[in-house]
Design an enzyme around this catalytic site. Sequence first.
Site, PDB file in Angstrom:
ATOM      1  N   HIS A  37      67.761  64.333  55.898  1.00  0.00           N
ATOM      2  CA  HIS A  37      66.328  64.523  56.180  1.00  0.00           C
ATOM      3  C   HIS A  37      66.125  65.309  57.478  1.00  0.00           C
ATOM      4  O   HIS A  37      65.176  66.069  57.615  1.00  0.00           O
ATOM      5  CB  HIS A  37      65.622  63.167  56.301  1.00  0.00           C
ATOM      6  CG  HIS A  37      65.612  62.367  55.039  1.00  0.00           C
ATOM      7  ND1 HIS A  37      66.421  61.270  54.847  1.00  0.00           N
ATOM      8  CD2 HIS A  37      64.903  62.511  53.902  1.00  0.00           C
ATOM      9  CE1 HIS A  37      66.197  60.757  53.640  1.00  0.00           C
ATOM     10  NE2 HIS A  37      65.278  61.492  53.047  1.00  0.00           N
ATOM     11  N   GLN A  61      57.793  56.856  40.169  1.00  0.00           N
ATOM     12  CA  GLN A  61      58.999  57.596  39.772  1.00  0.00           C
ATOM     13  C   GLN A  61      60.207  56.696  39.541  1.00  0.00           C
ATOM     14  O   GLN A  61      61.312  57.190  39.366  1.00  0.00           O
ATOM     15  CB  GLN A  61      59.304  58.714  40.770  1.00  0.00           C
ATOM     16  CG  GLN A  61      59.783  58.283  42.137  1.00  0.00           C
ATOM     17  CD  GLN A  61      59.854  59.482  43.101  1.00  0.00           C
ATOM     18  OE1 GLN A  61      58.849  59.968  43.578  1.00  0.00           O
ATOM     19  NE2 GLN A  61      61.064  59.940  43.394  1.00  0.00           N
TER      20      GLN A  61
HETATM   21  O1  PAF Z   1      63.144  63.364  46.997  1.00  0.00           O
HETATM   22  C1  PAF Z   1      62.405  62.405  47.346  1.00  0.00           C
HETATM   23  O2  PAF Z   1      62.628  61.719  48.334  1.00  0.00           O
HETATM   24  C2  PAF Z   1      61.208  62.061  46.478  1.00  0.00           C
HETATM   25  O3  PAF Z   1      61.462  62.316  45.139  1.00  0.00           O
HETATM   26  C3  PAF Z   1      59.906  62.779  46.937  1.00  0.00           C
HETATM   27  C4  PAF Z   1      60.024  64.287  46.789  1.00  0.00           C
HETATM   28  C5  PAF Z   1      59.586  62.399  48.361  1.00  0.00           C
HETATM   29  C6  PAF Z   1      58.738  62.317  46.040  1.00  0.00           C
HETATM   30  O4  PAF Z   1      58.574  60.940  46.066  1.00  0.00           O
END
Ligand code: PAF
Length: 282
Positions: A37, A61
Amino acid sequence: MKTVNTIKAVREQVNAWKQAGLKVAFVPTMGNLHAGHMTLLKKANELADKVVASIFVNPLQFGPFEDYDQYPRTPDSDSKKLSDNGCELLFLPSVEEMYPLGREQATLINVPVISEILCGQDRPGHFTGMATVVSKLLNSVQPDIAIFGQKDFQQLMIIRRMVLDLCMPVEILGAKTNREDDGLAMSSRNQYLSQEERQTAPLLYANLRAAANKLKDGDRNFSAIEDECIADLSENGFRPSYFEIRQAEDLQKPQSDAKEFVVITASWLGKARLIDNLVIEV
Ligand code: PAF
């Protein structure tokens, strides 16, 4: 760093910056931040005047039997890492803020075809939930650019298509995958690995590289290359969901004369579902 929980507050701050002529970059995350990150944040800082990040573990998701409840939530250390790495605004919404009508009545964004293959086949509904939240986050924050990791190759491709097709006024950028010294791609889910599994885990990248080398050497027997890697992973305790060679351009099955391939995999090791990929130009 300022932390806000509402769409109204994040928009106000970003609008004020944009009106002052400042360029705004956005890094959406699900938290539990690691060095991968930080690479996204670094790129954001290089390309823009102001950096906004979000932390939101998006229930939409995750499938019903997936790790939504167990997904590591570490807001305090995340906040510190963000502010130490040049983020000036953190958007930390609640589930109610993002889905005010409730999950069942949320408008869904489905990017067809590309969402149905590979991880989409493995995790039904995952990419619809992901595209839905990314569109909502982009509409909430309204950045000039947004940055996503290339480790999630299929996710990045889906986001690019969505942004193009829905005429969303934002530039989407990918950032290189960060790896541990032994090659394992950094991921919040690596912490589900036992000590022993952690020793085995770099074999995933080793197999991606082995396949990539064969492609570079001119081998075009795609299924034989895939089968060999799947056999090696299985022998070493992985449960590969898929390990495939695809065209990098559109993730379709490759033509022999393709110029850019991606070797892409999702493989279980113990309780961790690891994903990784390698793009090869020939
Ligand atoms: O890659 C991720 O961490 C997630 O899929 C995102 C893009 C933040 C969407 O929830």
